[in-house]
Design an enzyme around this catalytic site. Structure first.
Site, PDB file in Angstrom:
ATOM      1  N   CYS A 115       0.898  -1.324  -0.083  1.00 23.70           N
ATOM      2  CA  CYS A 115      -0.060   0.048  -0.158  1.00 23.70           C
ATOM      3  C   CYS A 115       0.814   1.234   0.066  1.00 23.70           C
ATOM      4  CB  CYS A 115      -0.874  -0.137   1.162  1.00 23.70           C
ATOM      5  SG  CYS A 115      -1.880  -1.560   1.494  1.00 23.70           S
ATOM      6  N   HIS A 255      -3.601   6.965   2.727  1.00 28.75           N
ATOM      7  CA  HIS A 255      -3.879   5.815   2.312  1.00 28.75           C
ATOM      8  C   HIS A 255      -5.418   5.213   2.895  1.00 28.75           C
ATOM      9  CE1 HIS A 255      -4.073   1.615   1.116  1.00 28.75           C
ATOM     10  NE2 HIS A 255      -3.799   1.082   2.206  1.00 28.75           N
ATOM     11  N   ASN A 285     -10.162  -0.410   0.559  1.00 34.76           N
ATOM     12  CA  ASN A 285      -8.670  -0.296   0.387  1.00 34.76           C
ATOM     13  C   ASN A 285      -8.316  -0.834  -1.127  1.00 34.76           C
ATOM     14  OD1 ASN A 285      -6.000  -0.831   0.421  1.00 34.76           O
ATOM     15  ND2 ASN A 285      -6.160  -1.632   2.627  1.00 34.76           N
TER      16      ASN A 285
HETATM   17  O1  UT7 Z   1      -3.615  -1.570   3.669  1.00 34.58           O
HETATM   18  C1  UT7 Z   1      -3.342  -2.057   4.837  1.00 34.58           C
HETATM   19  C2  UT7 Z   1      -4.424  -3.313   4.954  1.00 34.58           C
HETATM   20  N1  UT7 Z   1      -4.756  -3.561   6.133  1.00 34.58           N
HETATM   21  C3  UT7 Z   1      -5.498  -2.553   7.129  1.00 34.58           C
HETATM   22  O2  UT7 Z   1      -5.313  -1.606   6.972  1.00 34.58           O
HETATM   23  C4  UT7 Z   1      -6.199  -3.320   8.148  1.00 34.58           C
HETATM   24  C5  UT7 Z   1      -6.180  -2.745   9.496  1.00 34.58           C
HETATM   25  N2  UT7 Z   1      -7.069  -3.278  10.282  1.00 34.58           N
HETATM   26  C6  UT7 Z   1      -8.383  -3.152  10.366  1.00 34.58           C
HETATM   27  O3  UT7 Z   1      -8.908  -2.251   9.738  1.00 34.58           O
HETATM   28  C7  UT7 Z   1      -9.394  -3.607  11.318  1.00 34.58           C
HETATM   29  O4  UT7 Z   1      -8.421  -4.326  12.373  1.00 34.58           O
HETATM   30  C8  UT7 Z   1     -10.313  -4.625  11.051  1.00 34.58           C
HETATM   31  C9  UT7 Z   1     -11.244  -3.812  10.030  1.00 34.58           C
HETATM   32  C10 UT7 Z   1      -9.864  -5.529   9.856  1.00 34.58           C
HETATM   33  C11 UT7 Z   1     -11.134  -5.307  12.025  1.00 34.58           C
HETATM   34  O5  UT7 Z   1     -11.573  -4.342  13.063  1.00 34.58           O
HETATM   35  P1  UT7 Z   1     -11.461  -4.709  14.467  1.00 34.58           P
HETATM   36  O6  UT7 Z   1     -12.333  -3.709  15.275  1.00 34.58           O
HETATM   37  O7  UT7 Z   1      -9.930  -4.558  14.759  1.00 34.58           O
HETATM   38  O8  UT7 Z   1     -12.115  -5.907  14.847  1.00 34.58           O
HETATM   39  P2  UT7 Z   1     -11.378  -7.254  15.327  1.00 34.58           P
HETATM   40  O9  UT7 Z   1     -10.623  -8.077  14.303  1.00 34.58           O
HETATM   41  O10 UT7 Z   1     -11.114  -7.131  16.515  1.00 34.58           O
HETATM   42  O11 UT7 Z   1     -12.764  -8.166  15.452  1.00 34.58           O
HETATM   43  C12 UT7 Z   1     -13.861  -7.784  16.449  1.00 34.58           C
HETATM   44  C13 UT7 Z   1     -14.911  -8.693  16.123  1.00 34.58           C
HETATM   45  C14 UT7 Z   1     -14.389 -10.450  16.114  1.00 34.58           C
HETATM   46  O12 UT7 Z   1     -15.467 -11.026  16.907  1.00 34.58           O
HETATM   47  P3  UT7 Z   1     -15.206 -11.599  18.371  1.00 34.58           P
HETATM   48  O13 UT7 Z   1     -13.835 -12.485  18.292  1.00 34.58           O
HETATM   49  O14 UT7 Z   1     -15.105 -10.334  19.029  1.00 34.58           O
HETATM   50  O15 UT7 Z   1     -16.408 -12.394  18.700  1.00 34.58           O
HETATM   51  C15 UT7 Z   1     -14.506 -10.595  14.664  1.00 34.58           C
HETATM   52  O16 UT7 Z   1     -14.334 -12.093  14.559  1.00 34.58           O
HETATM   53  O17 UT7 Z   1     -15.413  -8.801  14.973  1.00 34.58           O
HETATM   54  C16 UT7 Z   1     -15.469  -9.837  14.158  1.00 34.58           C
HETATM   55  N3  UT7 Z   1     -15.498  -9.529  12.926  1.00 34.58           N
HETATM   56  C17 UT7 Z   1     -16.753  -9.399  12.077  1.00 34.58           C
HETATM   57  N4  UT7 Z   1     -17.762  -9.242  12.526  1.00 34.58           N
HETATM   58  C18 UT7 Z   1     -18.714  -8.852  11.158  1.00 34.58           C
HETATM   59  C19 UT7 Z   1     -14.460  -9.672  12.197  1.00 34.58           C
HETATM   60  N5  UT7 Z   1     -14.797  -9.158  10.854  1.00 34.58           N
HETATM   61  C20 UT7 Z   1     -16.052  -9.136  10.732  1.00 34.58           C
HETATM   62  C21 UT7 Z   1     -17.029  -8.789   9.620  1.00 34.58           C
HETATM   63  N6  UT7 Z   1     -18.287  -8.755  10.141  1.00 34.58           N
HETATM   64  N7  UT7 Z   1     -16.634  -8.622   8.487  1.00 34.58           N
END
Ligand code: UT7
Length: 328
Positions: A115, A255, A285
């Site tokens: 990215c 980004h 993204n």
């Molecule tokens: O260009 C660089 C590329 N990457 C990035 O920039 C990604 C950076 N990271 C992020 O943007 C965030 O970490 C995410 C958007 C990927 C995830 O958000 P988060 O607030 O960090 O969520 P999390 O991974 O802590 O997940 C929270 C909960 C989990 O459930 P439990 O374990 O608390 O029961 C996940 O399983 O949300 C769940 N979850 C979802 N629920 C509904 C994860 N993805 C989804 C989804 N829909 N798509």
């Protein structure tokens, strides 16, 4: 050493027609529009047609950027394509693009910094013009991330989209142009965001396919923490190098990974959200394409006027990051 400053003299973008909404993804994985919007800010993203590859998206964006610069393809001396989704291993997507454009005088190569690739490309192109080696360089960020996205993995499939943005770099008037670049890498974080299959370590095999190693794997939380830390500091470093402060920023073009990452960077810089160009709700993204598409849209929307101080800042797999200050 050329004395004349180097800047951006033309911008262009292209995104595929097909729109994938959050509602569409609700039918594919266990997710919902509300979760995606509150956690990421993304509402929809684009997906390339089966017949479209990265060089096709790059071609449309490049034609527009070259035209906006008032040039023809024959005027381009070098093409740099930043991508993690090349059409194929080789020839490079930049060579495929050179042929499609008819840019017969241009050298061409791809650049891999995920990215951050577009900012790495700007720094490389700018240095090569400043050195006197080239006059006009086409820098493209182009991705078809849908080809390496696992649409059964809700942690990643909601985030990514396809698109391309391009700029032409050349000499600009005194007082304008690039004032600084900051590039960084921390290879020890490489495991956090990767596609491990298909390279020399894990060549394509039935096993690499069945274990989904050709798809993006991401430790979302760790990447999030890294992004929040690096976005503000990288922007500050580029400003300091340019002899400016955050109060000097007219527009920040970050980004487009997650609205919460952008908001935390704006908070750290103590700037209102209106000073950031944000279009991730429409595209998600697009890795290396995110910043040049956002720039092209800022130009389309007349959000940039002559003399404005623009800050680009990005982070991504590698891990990598980059930032730059440009006077428009
Ligand atoms: O260009 C660089 C590329 N990457 C990035 O920039 C990604 C950076 N990271 C992020 O943007 C965030 O970490 C995410 C958007 C990927 C995830 O958000 P988060 O607030 O960090 O969520 P999390 O991974 O802590 O997940 C929270 C909960 C989990 O459930 P439990 O374990 O608390 O029961 C996940 O399983 O949300 C769940 N979850 C979802 N629920 C509904 C994860 N993805 C989804 C989804 N829909 N798509």
């Amino acid at each position: 050493m050329s004395l004349q400053p180097v800047g951006i003299i033309g911008t262009g973008k292209y995104v595929p027609e097909r729109i994938i909404t959050n509602q569409h993804l609700e039918q594919m994985v266990e997710t919902n529009d509300e979760w995606i919007v509150t956690r990421t800010g993304i509402k929809e993203r684009r997906m390339a047609a089966a017949s479209e590859a990265t060089s096709d998206l790059a071609l449309e964006a490049s034609k527009r950027a070259i035209e906006a610069a008032g040039l023809t393809a024959e005027d381009i001396d070098l093409i740099i394509v930043a991508t993690i989704t090349p059409d194929m291993f080789f020839p490079s997507t930049a060579c495929l693009l050179q042929s499609k454009l008819g840019a017969s005088k241009a050298a061409a190569f791809d650049l891999s910094a995920a990215c951050s690739g577009f900012i790495y490309g700007l720094a490389t192109a700018s240095s090569m013009i400043t050195s006197g080696m080239y006059k006009h360089v086409l820098v493209v960020g182009a991705e078809t991330l849908s080809r390496i996205t696992d649409y059964t993995d809700r942690n990643t499939c909601i985030l990514f989209g396809d698109g391309a943005g391009a700029v032409v770099l050349g000499h600009v008037a005194e007082g304008r142009g690039f004032k600084s670049f900051e590039l960084g890498a921390d290879g020890s974080g490489g495991e956090l965001l990767k596609v491990s299959g298909g390279g020399s370590r894990i060549p394509a095999s039935e096993e690499s396919v069945s274990t989904k190693q050709h798809f993006i794997h991401m430790a979302g939380n760790d990447v999030f923490k890294f992004a929040v830390r690096i976005m503000g500091s990288a922007a500050e470093d580029a400003l300091a190098k340019a002899g400016m402060t955050k109060e000097d920023i007219d527009l920040l073009i970050p980004h487009q990974a997650n609205i919460r990452i952008i908001q935390s960077a704006m908070n750290r810089l103590n700037l209102p959200e209106e000073k950031a160009m944000i279009n991730l709700h429409n595209y998600g993204n697009m890795s290396a394409a995110s910043i040049p598409v956002a720039l092209a849209e800022a130009v389309e929307q007349n959000r940039i006027k002559e003399g404005d101080r623009i800050v680009f800042v990005g982070f991504g797999g590698g891990l990598t990051w980059g930032s730059s200050v440009l006077v428009w």
